[in-house]
Design an enzyme around this catalytic site. Structure first.
Site, PDB file in Angstrom:
ATOM      1  N   ARG A  40      -2.110  -7.229  13.818  1.00  0.00           N
ATOM      2  CA  ARG A  40      -1.458  -8.451  14.355  1.00  0.00           C
ATOM      3  C   ARG A  40      -2.286  -9.097  15.430  1.00  0.00           C
ATOM      4  NH1 ARG A  40       4.659  -6.153  14.736  1.00  0.00           N
ATOM      5  NH2 ARG A  40       5.437  -7.057  12.639  1.00  0.00           N
ATOM      6  N   LYS A 202      17.336  -0.447   0.509  1.00  0.00           N
ATOM      7  CA  LYS A 202      18.848  -0.698   0.164  1.00  0.00           C
ATOM      8  C   LYS A 202      18.956  -2.215  -0.199  1.00  0.00           C
ATOM      9  CE  LYS A 202      20.353   2.110   3.919  1.00  0.00           C
ATOM     10  NZ  LYS A 202      20.984   2.080   5.408  1.00  0.00           N
ATOM     11  N   GLY A 355       7.661  -5.164   6.048  1.00  0.00           N
ATOM     12  CA  GLY A 355       6.708  -4.579   6.800  1.00  0.00           C
ATOM     13  C   GLY A 355       6.014  -3.242   5.621  1.00  0.00           C
ATOM     14  N   GLY A 378      11.434  -8.759   9.342  1.00  0.00           N
ATOM     15  CA  GLY A 378      12.727  -9.279   9.528  1.00  0.00           C
ATOM     16  C   GLY A 378      12.645 -11.087   9.325  1.00  0.00           C
TER      17      GLY A 378
HETATM   18  P1  ADP Z   1      10.043  -3.656   3.256  1.00  0.00           P
HETATM   19  O1  ADP Z   1       9.905  -3.235   4.700  1.00  0.00           O
HETATM   20  O2  ADP Z   1       8.667  -4.132   2.568  1.00  0.00           O
HETATM   21  O3  ADP Z   1      10.854  -4.849   3.261  1.00  0.00           O
HETATM   22  P2  ADP Z   1      12.116  -1.806   2.672  1.00  0.00           P
HETATM   23  O4  ADP Z   1      12.204  -1.495   4.125  1.00  0.00           O
HETATM   24  O5  ADP Z   1      13.257  -2.661   2.252  1.00  0.00           O
HETATM   25  O6  ADP Z   1      10.781  -2.540   2.399  1.00  0.00           O
HETATM   26  O7  ADP Z   1      12.214  -0.550   1.895  1.00  0.00           O
HETATM   27  C1  ADP Z   1      10.962   0.317   2.106  1.00  0.00           C
HETATM   28  C2  ADP Z   1      11.555   1.738   1.767  1.00  0.00           C
HETATM   29  O8  ADP Z   1      12.184   2.023   0.670  1.00  0.00           O
HETATM   30  C3  ADP Z   1      10.335   2.792   1.655  1.00  0.00           C
HETATM   31  O9  ADP Z   1      10.452   3.652   2.786  1.00  0.00           O
HETATM   32  C4  ADP Z   1      10.747   3.650   0.528  1.00  0.00           C
HETATM   33  O10 ADP Z   1      10.604   4.916   0.561  1.00  0.00           O
HETATM   34  C5  ADP Z   1      12.020   3.396   0.240  1.00  0.00           C
HETATM   35  N1  ADP Z   1      12.285   3.556  -1.300  1.00  0.00           N
HETATM   36  C6  ADP Z   1      11.758   2.641  -2.200  1.00  0.00           C
HETATM   37  N2  ADP Z   1      12.338   3.112  -3.326  1.00  0.00           N
HETATM   38  C7  ADP Z   1      13.102   4.344  -3.109  1.00  0.00           C
HETATM   39  C8  ADP Z   1      13.664   5.224  -3.878  1.00  0.00           C
HETATM   40  N3  ADP Z   1      13.716   4.974  -5.121  1.00  0.00           N
HETATM   41  N4  ADP Z   1      14.587   6.205  -3.466  1.00  0.00           N
HETATM   42  C9  ADP Z   1      14.404   6.305  -1.962  1.00  0.00           C
HETATM   43  N5  ADP Z   1      13.724   5.469  -1.055  1.00  0.00           N
HETATM   44  C10 ADP Z   1      13.001   4.399  -1.770  1.00  0.00           C
HETATM   45 MG    MG Z   2      10.757  -1.900   6.111  1.00  0.00          MG
END
Ligand code: ADP
Ligand code: MG
Length: 398
Positions: A40, A202, A355, A378
């Protein structure tokens, strides 16, 4: 972009003026308090150096961590200032307060081209309340305002929004501009075909993004644990996979409305638990064992998603395809990153937001092979959802 940026200010404007600049220096720290990841800080360098090169007196301020509304030495910006001094040729100083008389006085001692890092904005309880008096005190440290903190722009805080009431002009820095250009243009006027890939843990956190993207995309590919909530909506067995039972109806309604544009994984890589990765194996999505969980998209899905990326001209990706922190469940995530890197190579626009997705791309060493990797987790989601970001709205229109 419809907001004023640094490029709207003439070169001669900068010399001798104090450029109060909100940066996103909310960096991870090591146990000893030193900067663990300077991504960053490096991302803000184009803005900082551009102004210092033109003789501005650059005053930087940012939040760092979550101090409880008062000074906390664990979250001091001192180590950030030290790291910054290693990255720029301009002299960097640190002052141990912000938003007070002493900070304003410190800025008066700057020479043209000097950089001053002020203390953590969250040492003030008023920061997150967008307190008006604090905004005015912050403003006393500058002659004009620059916001380069895209990652904080979704919050109406004193240092991101309130301060603009007291300091004009208020313009976007280069990082802010790049984020808005890529994330905004990707959605508003994509080069088609436009493919979005959404994953992560989620559905609940991504519903608004899915809703906002569905009418714009040619294809929306789903991975991550999120896919399992959709599987449940289809009546499939999901075993021990992460499912959000209260979002199953919503997943069903999204599937119905999306029609052929929404693609779910055809197969899954499953295992009895995360700590037994050696038992990982691929199954069709209608054959997930009751006592196992989906931890990644399967090989057929990887191949088909890679083909979709290969034929797209704009690719937007948010959210890992699996538990990429634990190999071999990183295979899907790495394959998406690789396919996107190749797409960039043939001229497609490729954008990574989120992230964890950005971390996965960095780990794969493919950062430089994406058109844009967003620094705002976010904030990038909210922007993609079509929401107005208070820190952006507060900047002057062109
Ligand atoms: P980002 O930060 O890129 O927006 P998220 O925070 O929404 O992504 O999601 C990331 C998390 O989702 C990671 O910690 C990953 O381990 C988890 N994840 C992805 N696929 C699965 C799965 N099939 N089961 C459990 N956790 C998962
Ligand atoms: Mg995340």
């Amino acid at each position: 972009m419809n907001k004023k940026t640094l490029k709207d200010l003439p070169d001669a404007f900068f010399r001798g003026r104090r450029a109060l600049t909100r940066v996103d220096f909310n960096v991870p720290l090591d146990a000893d308090g030193s900067v663990a990841d300077d991504t960053r800080i490096r991302a803000a360098l184009p803005t900082i150096d551009y102004m210092a090169d033109r003789g501005a007196r650059v005053v930087l301020f940012s939040h760092l961590g979550r101090p409880k509304g008062g000074p906390d030495p664990r979250y001091s910006m001192a180590s950030v200032a030290r790291r910054l001094s290693e990255l720029t040729k301009h002299p960097v100083r640190f002052h141990g307060s912000s938003g007070d008389e002493a900070a304003a006085v410190a800025t008066r001692g700057l020479a043209d081209g000097d950089i001053l890092v002020l203390e953590n904005t969250r040492f003030h309880a008023g920061e997150e309340k967008n307190d008006d008096a604090l905004s005015e005190s912050f403003a006393a440290a500058g002659d004009f305002f620059v916001n380069d903190a895209f990652g904080s722009a979704h919050r109406a805080h004193s240092s991101t929004a309130g301060v603009t009431a007291y300091l004009k002009p208020a313009v976007a820095g280069f990082l802010m501009e790049k984020e808005l250009d890529y994330l905004g243009t990707a959605v508003a006027e994509p080069k088609r075909p436009f493919v979005a890939i959404l994953g992560g843990a989620k559905v609940s956190g991504k519903i608004d993004v899915i809703e906002a993207l569905l009418p714009k995309v040619d294809g929306l590919l789903v991975g991550g644990a999120m896919a399992c909530t959709f599987f449940r909506a289809m009546g499939l067995e999901t075993g021990k996979s992460l499912v959000e039972p209260d979002r199953v109806d919503l997943a069903r309604s999204l599937t119905d409305r999306a029609g052929f544009r929404l693609t779910l994984p055809h197969d899954a890589t499953v295992a009895p638990s995360l700590d037994r990765p050696q038992l990982a194996h691929a199954v069709r999505r209608d054959a997930i064992p009751m006592d196992e969980a989906m931890f990644d998209i399967g090989p057929e899905t990887i191949a088909s998603y890679a083909r979709a990326i290969a034929s797209a001209n704009t690719v937007l990706w948010n959210g890992p395809m699996g538990v990429f922190e634990t190999p071999p469940f990183d295979a899907g995530t790495l394959a998406i990153a690789q396919a996107m890197a190749e797409a960039t190579g043939r001229g497609a626009i490729t954008i990574v937001g989120g992230g964890d997705s950005a971390a996965a791309v960095a780990r794969a060493g493919l950062e430089d092979r994406m058109s844009h990797v967003s620094t705002g987790g976010g904030a990038s989601l909210e922007y993609l959802e079509g929401k107005s970001l208070p820190g952006v709205a507060a900047l002057e229109d062109r």
